[in-house]
Design a protein around this motif. Structure first.
Motif, PDB file in Angstrom:
ATOM      1  N   TRP A 182       0.819  -1.211   0.000  1.00 52.86           N
ATOM      2  CA  TRP A 182       0.000   0.000   0.000  1.00 52.86           C
ATOM      3  C   TRP A 182       0.851   1.258   0.000  1.00 52.86           C
ATOM      4  N   ASN A 205      -0.560   9.106  12.833  1.00 56.05           N
ATOM      5  CA  ASN A 205      -1.380   8.052  12.214  1.00 56.05           C
ATOM      6  C   ASN A 205      -2.365   8.634  11.194  1.00 56.05           C
TER       7      ASN A 205
ATOM      8  N   TRP B  25      -8.755  -4.188   0.481  1.00 58.93           N
ATOM      9  CA  TRP B  25      -8.367  -3.011  -0.314  1.00 58.93           C
ATOM     10  C   TRP B  25      -7.815  -3.396  -1.687  1.00 58.93           C
ATOM     11  N   SER B  30     -12.377  -1.774  -4.839  1.00 59.91           N
ATOM     12  CA  SER B  30     -12.045  -1.003  -3.640  1.00 59.91           C
ATOM     13  C   SER B  30     -11.196   0.220  -3.958  1.00 59.91           C
ATOM     14  N   ASP B  31     -11.486   1.319  -3.241  1.00 55.69           N
ATOM     15  CA  ASP B  31     -10.638   2.515  -3.311  1.00 55.69           C
ATOM     16  C   ASP B  31      -9.552   2.369  -2.245  1.00 55.69           C
ATOM     17  N   PRO B  32      -8.283   2.251  -2.628  1.00 52.77           N
ATOM     18  CA  PRO B  32      -7.250   2.024  -1.613  1.00 52.77           C
ATOM     19  C   PRO B  32      -7.059   3.210  -0.661  1.00 52.77           C
ATOM     20  N   PHE B  33      -7.617   4.356  -0.988  1.00 50.32           N
ATOM     21  CA  PHE B  33      -7.491   5.515  -0.099  1.00 50.32           C
ATOM     22  C   PHE B  33      -8.801   5.824   0.643  1.00 50.32           C
ATOM     23  N   ASN B  35      -9.697   4.866   3.419  1.00 48.64           N
ATOM     24  CA  ASN B  35      -9.503   5.042   4.867  1.00 48.64           C
ATOM     25  C   ASN B  35      -9.474   6.500   5.304  1.00 48.64           C
ATOM     26  N   THR B  36      -9.124   7.405   4.407  1.00 40.78           N
ATOM     27  CA  THR B  36      -9.128   8.823   4.787  1.00 40.78           C
ATOM     28  C   THR B  36     -10.128   9.640   3.945  1.00 40.78           C
ATOM     29  N   PRO B  72      -4.043  -0.196   3.983  1.00 43.02           N
ATOM     30  CA  PRO B  72      -4.319   1.227   4.175  1.00 43.02           C
ATOM     31  C   PRO B  72      -4.128   1.628   5.625  1.00 43.02           C
ATOM     32  N   SER B  73      -3.382   2.694   5.866  1.00 50.40           N
ATOM     33  CA  SER B  73      -2.982   3.092   7.217  1.00 50.40           C
ATOM     34  C   SER B  73      -3.328   4.551   7.454  1.00 50.40           C
ATOM     35  N   GLY B  74      -3.562   4.863   8.713  1.00 49.26           N
ATOM     36  CA  GLY B  74      -3.929   6.221   9.073  1.00 49.26           C
ATOM     37  C   GLY B  74      -5.442   6.336   9.102  1.00 49.26           C
TER      38      GLY B  74
END
Lengths: 452, 452
Positions: A182, A205, B25, B30-33, B35-36, B72-74
């Motif tokens: 990712w 984060n 993801w 899926s939209d890899p972003f 998460n934000t 995906p992080s954050g």
């Protein structure tokens, strides 16, 4: 300093319940519970956006001010409030106040980055150190930390926050589904901050936000406050009663900023003004007098006594201030506001009753009652006179005072070439003409002043 | 315990980026972003609201989990995210996670009260104590405080928060313009809390919120966690692989709650389930297998090794877990999750590869692949079987898994009389059938269990 061709004003709307006048909530048209009504604030932001103002702003402190008898009390936490407003607007900048004395940098840096993300790059943070013992007692302390200690912590807090905001490269995440990777771990790093007040490992984060860093705003005018502003602030809200004082402050802060190697244009100075607008000057003065008559003097005297470190009985309504007041350096917190109030009273030889009227409007900020043309002239004079890059507009009554400013004063400023007719940018930084900060850690940014 | 007439399910949608499956993801849709992406979460909440679910929920920790290569992080700070979602929905409850170890009670109590106010009484707080050294290192510590200390602080934190939420009477402010008296000072009071972890004077700088207190949610299943839940929680999220384990937990927690003098009906127990829904069972199993194939084993092994306090090289993919693992009481944090994973692997004699597949779906929660009827049966069985008051729905893929649940499973539950066909209340407490708490300080509430 004079107006250069094309130099234009920056305008911030300082929003507060039913208005900045102490007694505005008592007007027939005011909703006395507007202070906790999110729809009220969404409407105010939409009015400001209609006038293409740069931003709206909320003051804040983690304590219940005064007694609730006096005026509407309690406030929605500002980052929550800004987020709700972000959903109801699309362009206007959104500035919230938060304390460096009573927050942790990790949580607060993340919260402002979150608001920046949710709003598409419209977040600003008014950094305060929160004077007074009452707030301190909500956080395990008996009294506020000393003025200098609060500012020392604020500076380190900002350093930590900026490192956290830079802990992800802008392009750290690629979302590569094919490889299942990712993001690139080399482009996200611990900050390993170890200082006097904080130890923070990081990284944040949350990916780097649209503006890189939320806009940093500051409003303290003490010596420590000015030192802080010259190092960190990108917009400064300030309070002056006279052109001369404002000009002195402006020149001083620009010089301090330049002396630290920053571009003095990188900090925008916005004195506060409480415009009371009427179709005629007489109408404006009548509105102002009406408001002052609604002030309950016993509340206002109690407030003034607290600011001056006196007892209410030391302040008879029809006498001037006592002769022997403490010097500014004996005052902990809100130092410059203290001096401003005392000087205003002495200069104009105001009785306590008259002083209360003046403060009821602006709490030390310049009050100006007049026609739209007169208000525009008043702004123009300070702007061209080297006292301001723009103004912090503090309507005495909301929403009516903001509507009057947006619909009647702004068009005059636009006509004079002093203010934008449309938004040209989409982020708060773009409205203020300020660059998106380079990432201090990024190793592949070209020639953008990368520091490491 | 069997189903009583009219007893109905409570359903919470646990939302997480593109879904609870580790590899979701990487799916083409899926939209890899995501998460934000606040719009993504607003859409998910609208889907859940279309199905009249009780609430949505976000996990959280003030630390960057794992490496950003893996997934995906954050995450947007949850109270900010809930506020943005509140603006896009009108009825569904909104539950955010926040840590009692790494927040101050004054700020956090105010923030949840603010979300409750802005959302019209839809806020819930999932109380966590935040295990692990990594978060602690963002807050000036070298390691996490001990498990018991964290729970002791959490209990005192809740006491302070509840006192602050009660520091204003519901009718403290009258907004009386004629007299100029906005509120009654006798109906707002300092809480003067002095304890082991906190000294907080109060009052809160916000009137009492629509729900009085936001709904208190809890998810720890250790001994300390259960003790905390029985005292404070109104909804409990829990993880069980078998009906028997879930039934034991349910009976235990209801008994503990009753033993403290609380009504056992006042705490709703919601086991987690990861439904993978297909038109046929074969289609559901195929989707599950597709997802498991997208897991990168080296990331998943590293994660498992961290949970088990081993090195990745101790976990060959095609072998069972090593025989000698530490006992739960040697584990600091996420104790019950540790035991659940070890017991799952032992009971079903899973290889590391198979275990990773199971955990990739639900991280210890029950995964269930099947048709809508089969999923409804699975919920029904646990609900009627005395193991659940409802469920924490954790779709493997979002939004598709939530859409499938809402559009294909919920109608079956409604038809069976197990779930509401329309919202009947407007607050989160009303959805969960829980009362608005009386104010502990109010001196004029009649016969509502006022304590002082």
């Amino acid at each position: 300093m004079t107006s250069s061709a094309g130099r234009t004003l920056h305008l911030n709307a300082f929003l507060m319940s039913t208005g900045h006048h102490e007694a505005s909530w008592r007007l027939p048209e005011s909703d006395p519970f507007a202070n906790t009504d999110v729809a009220h604030y969404q409407r105010l932001a939409q009015i400001a956006e209609r006038g293409h103002l740069d931003s709206i702003f909320f003051a804040d402190s983690p304590v219940l001010w005064n007694d609730i008898g006096r005026r509407p009390s309690g406030a929605i936490e500002p980052t929550v409030l800004l987020t709700a407003i972000a959903a109801a607007t699309s362009r206007i900048g959104l500035i919230a106040t938060a304390s460096t004395t009573f927050n942790d940098p990790y949580n607060l840096a993340r919260r402002f980055a979150s608001v920046d993300l949710v709003s598409g790059g419209r977040a600003g943070w008014n950094v305060v150190t929160t004077a007074g013992p009452d707030a301190a007692r909500n956080f395990g302390l008996d009294d506020q930390p000393a003025h200098h200690t609060r500012y020392e912590r604020a500076a380190e807090f900002l350093d930590v926050a900026q490192k956290l905001w830079d802990s992800w490269d802008d392009d750290a995440a690629t979302g590569d589904k094919a490889s299942g990777r990712w993001g690139d771990n080399d482009r996200v790093r611990a900050i390993d901050h170890v200082g006097t007040h904080f130890r923070v490992r990081g990284p944040l984060n949350l990916p780097r936000s649209p503006q890189g860093h939320p806009l940093i705003v500051q409003a303290g005018s003490s010596e420590d406050g000015k030192a802080f502003a010259s190092r960190y602030a990108e917009a400064v809200f300030t309070a002056h009663q006279t052109l001369e004082d404002a000009r002195t402050f402006y020149a001083d802060l620009k010089a301090r900023t330049g002396a630290l190697g920053r571009d003095p244009e990188g900090v925008k100075i916005l004195p506060g003004i409480v415009p009371v607008i009427g179709a005629t000057e007489a109408e404006a003065l009548r509105l102002e007098a009406e408001l002052d008559e609604l002030i309950r003097p016993e509340y206002a005297v109690a407030q003034l006594a607290r600011t001056l470190r006196l007892r209410p009985q030391d302040l008879p309504l029809d006498r001037e201030l006592p002769a022997d007041l403490p010097a500014e350096d004996e005052i902990e917190g809100a130092k410059s506001r203290y001096t401003l109030i005392v000087e205003l009273a002495r200069r104009e030889r105001l009785t306590v009753r008259q002083l209360i009227g003046r403060l009821g409007g602006g709490r030390g900020h310049r009050t100006f009652a007049g026609t739209p043309e007169q208000v525009a002239d008043a702004l123009d004079e300070w702007f061209v006179g080297g006292a301001a890059d723009g103004f912090n507009i503090m309507p005495a009554v909301l929403p009516s005072g903001l509507e009057a400013f947006v619909d009647r004063v702004v068009p005059i400023l636009v006509r004079r070439g002093l203010f934008r007719a449309e938004y040209t940018g989409s982020t708060l930084r773009e409205h203020y003409g300020l660059p998106r900060p380079a990432n201090r850690y990024a190793y592949d940014e070209q020639a953008q002043g990368v520091t490491a």
